[in-house]
Write a protein that holds these residues in place. Structure first.
Motif, short mmCIF file in Angstrom:
data_model
loop_
_atom_site.label_atom_id
_atom_site.label_comp_id
_atom_site.label_asym_id
_atom_site.label_seq_id
_atom_site.Cartn_x
_atom_site.Cartn_y
_atom_site.Cartn_z
N PRO A 213 48.35 -14.23 -87.51
CA PRO A 213 47.62 -14.56 -88.89
C PRO A 213 48.64 -14.54 -90.03
O PRO A 213 49.55 -13.74 -89.89
CB PRO A 213 46.53 -13.51 -89.05
CG PRO A 213 46.99 -12.44 -88.25
CD PRO A 213 47.84 -12.99 -87.02
N PRO A 214 48.68 -15.21 -91.07
CA PRO A 214 49.59 -15.31 -92.12
C PRO A 214 49.46 -13.83 -92.76
O PRO A 214 48.36 -13.22 -92.80
CB PRO A 214 48.83 -16.42 -93.00
CG PRO A 214 47.99 -17.28 -92.29
CD PRO A 214 47.54 -16.56 -91.15
N MET A 215 50.74 -13.63 -93.15
CA MET A 215 50.96 -12.41 -93.96
C MET A 215 51.13 -12.52 -95.12
O MET A 215 50.49 -13.13 -96.01
CB MET A 215 51.96 -11.65 -92.97
CG MET A 215 51.49 -11.16 -91.50
SD MET A 215 52.64 -10.08 -90.68
CE MET A 215 53.75 -11.43 -90.15
N ASP A 216 52.58 -12.22 -95.70
CA ASP A 216 52.93 -12.36 -96.95
C ASP A 216 53.28 -13.97 -97.00
O ASP A 216 53.88 -14.61 -96.22
CB ASP A 216 54.34 -11.64 -97.33
CG ASP A 216 53.99 -10.23 -97.09
OD1 ASP A 216 53.51 -9.61 -98.03
OD2 ASP A 216 54.60 -9.64 -96.13
N PRO A 217 52.87 -14.46 -98.36
CA PRO A 217 53.17 -15.71 -98.74
C PRO A 217 54.83 -15.98 -98.76
O PRO A 217 55.44 -15.13 -99.13
CB PRO A 217 52.75 -15.86 -100.18
CG PRO A 217 52.76 -14.60 -100.86
CD PRO A 217 52.39 -13.56 -99.51
N ALA A 218 55.16 -17.13 -98.63
CA ALA A 218 56.52 -17.43 -98.51
C ALA A 218 56.96 -17.41 -99.88
O ALA A 218 56.43 -17.51 -101.00
CB ALA A 218 56.79 -19.02 -98.08
#
Length: 560
Positions: free
Chosen positions: A547-552
């Motif tokens: 799953p996505p964690m920190d934004p780019a």
């Protein structure tokens, strides 16, 4: 687009230093040893020295009488101010400087030094001559004008800049205004998310920017020496956005900036980390294989990974590879290697193991001295003599956002330049497996820069020949960084290409054709043909397992 024949002259970057020098370092004692040797040679051959001193005296006499026998290089911007040509005093000062430059070069060329010592002497005198330029004094006409126009404030501002750089920038003039940019705001601002993180890297998946996407993902592996956002500066020159807008599923590796705790991270550690990230890309996209893209040391990393996978008979996980200004063949026909003797290499290894890392600022200093007029004295004049703030330039901000190298990887790179192991089978072992690049048969695309002083283009060309499979090589008319940042629309951009790769780079160049414009569209056609079928875009990032964690741009890139 109309092809034009390439110019007959083979491009040769005029530089004494390259990436090997930055990795091994340049010791002051080696430079002093060369100076001492030159002094001894002058004493042993007094007639030779006297003859050139008399010649210099004769040239200076002509200069004092108003003769102008010399002209600076058209590419030398230090003397663009009209005063250097129109003012009698400035004109004579410039002519005397150029006469001294010419005569010292002739003194070295006609000396009885051997070729290696002569090359060292030319390098040392090039540094001295650049430092002695009359443009580097307060009598610089531009500095005098600024002093008068500002009522003396330029001198005060310049002194403040100098004191600040002595305290906070290792005594070198700043190349860029550090407050003009912020990573994540006006640099590395493309939308995406970190979908995987391990001890060495974060894996960023970017949000799609096209209605349809190709099935096979592109994994970009930047150099460990620099941070990844060279591929994502501003929207106008973002390689990442170019790929996204043209339907490529793009993943980016962001390396962790190591410290002394990570001294044991070597090339095998980085190859294993990239392999893990590659498997995450495959899992998220459902693709059996990926397209790899590596730049500079990142190219070496993906080549070692492919050799490792080939030895394990798992090459089916890689479909193609792109190498940007990447060295796999580390042989240089360059004076840069003349200071990198056994003692220098061992001293460099010992120093980094004691510290745990090779500091990025140490490499940055050597890179700066590769082009001192552009990267040191230009800013010396601007910051100190003119009292101006350094410019706001995104590439220079990235260039000054240094990363460290762990001691083990530094040692591996030193051995790479010392032994050139990839030029023969089983010369390099990675993750417990011997590497034979000739058995790596995936299609590959190679880009070099004709003005690249860090990874010379002929060495990049020879590197392409080490690989099996279908290979394509293009030579951009740019330097190291500009060869990567080559967006369409640049009025001066062009490259040369020849589909037949001969064993000799010069023979290849002689038969190459000039193509106007950027190489990006050529690469895009090539990579799209190897990216599978187009499908409807899925806007969600990551997967149930990742799953996505920190934004780019993530967190690792922010660590200094």
């Amino acid at each position: 687009m109309k092809d034009k024949p390439a110019k007959p002259g083979v491009p040769t970057p005029a530089a004494y230093l390259n990436v090997r020098s930055a990795i091994s370092g340049l010791r002051g004692r080696d430079l002093l040893s060369t100076v001492h040797q030159l002094g001894r040679h002058g004493l042993r051959h007094p007639l030779h020295t006297a003859r050139h001193l008399l010649a210099l005296g004769g040239q200076l006499g002509r200069v004092m009488l108003g003769d102008t026998p010399y002209q600076p290089s058209p590419r030398d911007t230090r003397f663009n101010d009209p005063a250097w040509q129109l003012n009698p005093l400035y004109r004579r000062g410039l002519q005397a400087y150029l006469a001294w430059q010419q005569q010292t070069c002739q003194w070295i060329d006609e000396s009885q030094l051997d070729d290696d010592d002569r090359a060292r002497a030319h390098f040392v005198f090039s540094l001295l001559n650049d430092a002695m330029s009359p443009s580097n004094t307060l009598l610089n006409p531009a500095a005098v004008k600024e002093l008068l126009n500002s009522g003396g404030l330029s001198l005060v501002r310049g002194l403040n800049h100098l004191l600040d750089d002595l305290r906070h920038n290792d005594g070198l003039p700043r190349q860029v205004n550090p407050d003009a940019f912020e990573v994540g705001r006006n640099l590395a601002s493309t939308a995406g998310a970190v979908v995987f993180r391990n001890e060495l890297l974060e894996l960023i998946q970017y949000r799609p920017m096209s209605e349809k996407q190709y099935a096979r993902p592109l994994l970009v592996v930047p150099p460990q020496i620099n941070k990844f956002y060279i591929f994502d500066l501003s929207p106008t020159n973002s390689f990442v956005q170019y790929a996204l807008k043209n339907g490529l599923k793009t993943f980016m590796i962001s390396w962790r900036n190591p410290d002394a705790r990570h001294r044991e991270w070597g090339l095998s550690s980085y190859v294993a980390a990239v392999e893990e990230a590659m498997n995450v890309c495959r899992s998220i996209t459902g693709s059996r294989d990926v397209n790899l893209l590596g730049a500079c040391a990142g190219g070496l990393t993906i080549a070692a990974l492919q050799g490792h996978l080939q030895a394990k008979r798992q090459m089916r996980r890689v479909h193609s590879a792109t190498y940007l200004v990447s060295l796999l063949d580390s042989q240089f026909d360059s004076p840069a290697s003349l200071f990198a003797d056994e003692q220098t290499l061992e001293a460099a290894k010992r120093r980094s193991y004691q510290q745990g890392v090779l500091e990025g600022r140490e490499m940055a200093r050597v890179f700066a001295w590769m082009r001192p007029n552009d990267l040191i004295w230009n800013y010396f004049v601007n910051n100190y003599l003119l009292g101006k703030a350094p410019p706001a330039f995104d590439i220079l901000y990235w260039n000054n956002d240094n990363s460290r190298l762990p001691a083990a990887l530094h040692g591996d790179l030193l051995d790479f330049f010392k032994f050139n192991p990839l030029t023969h089978a089983d010369g390099l072992e990675v993750c417990g497996t011997p590497i034979d690049l000739h058995k790596v048969t995936v299609d590959s695309f190679h880009v070099a820069g004709s003005n690249d002083h860090i990874t010379p283009w002929d060495a990049v060309y020879r590197s392409a020949l080490l690989l099996g499979g279908e290979r394509r090589f293009v030579l951009a008319n740019s330097g190291h960084v500009q060869s990567i940042l080559n967006p369409p629309g640049h009025p001066k951009a062009h490259f040369v290409e020849n589909p037949r790769l001969s064993s000799d780079p010069r023979a290849w160049y002689h038969d190459a054709q000039k193509v106007e414009g950027s190489w990006w569209p050529q690469w895009l056609d090539w990579i799209q043909a190897r990216s599978g079928a187009q499908r409807e875009t899925r806007l969600s990032l990551g997967s149930a397992n990742y799953p996505p964690m920190d934004p780019a741009p993530g967190t690792y890139v922010l660590v200094r």
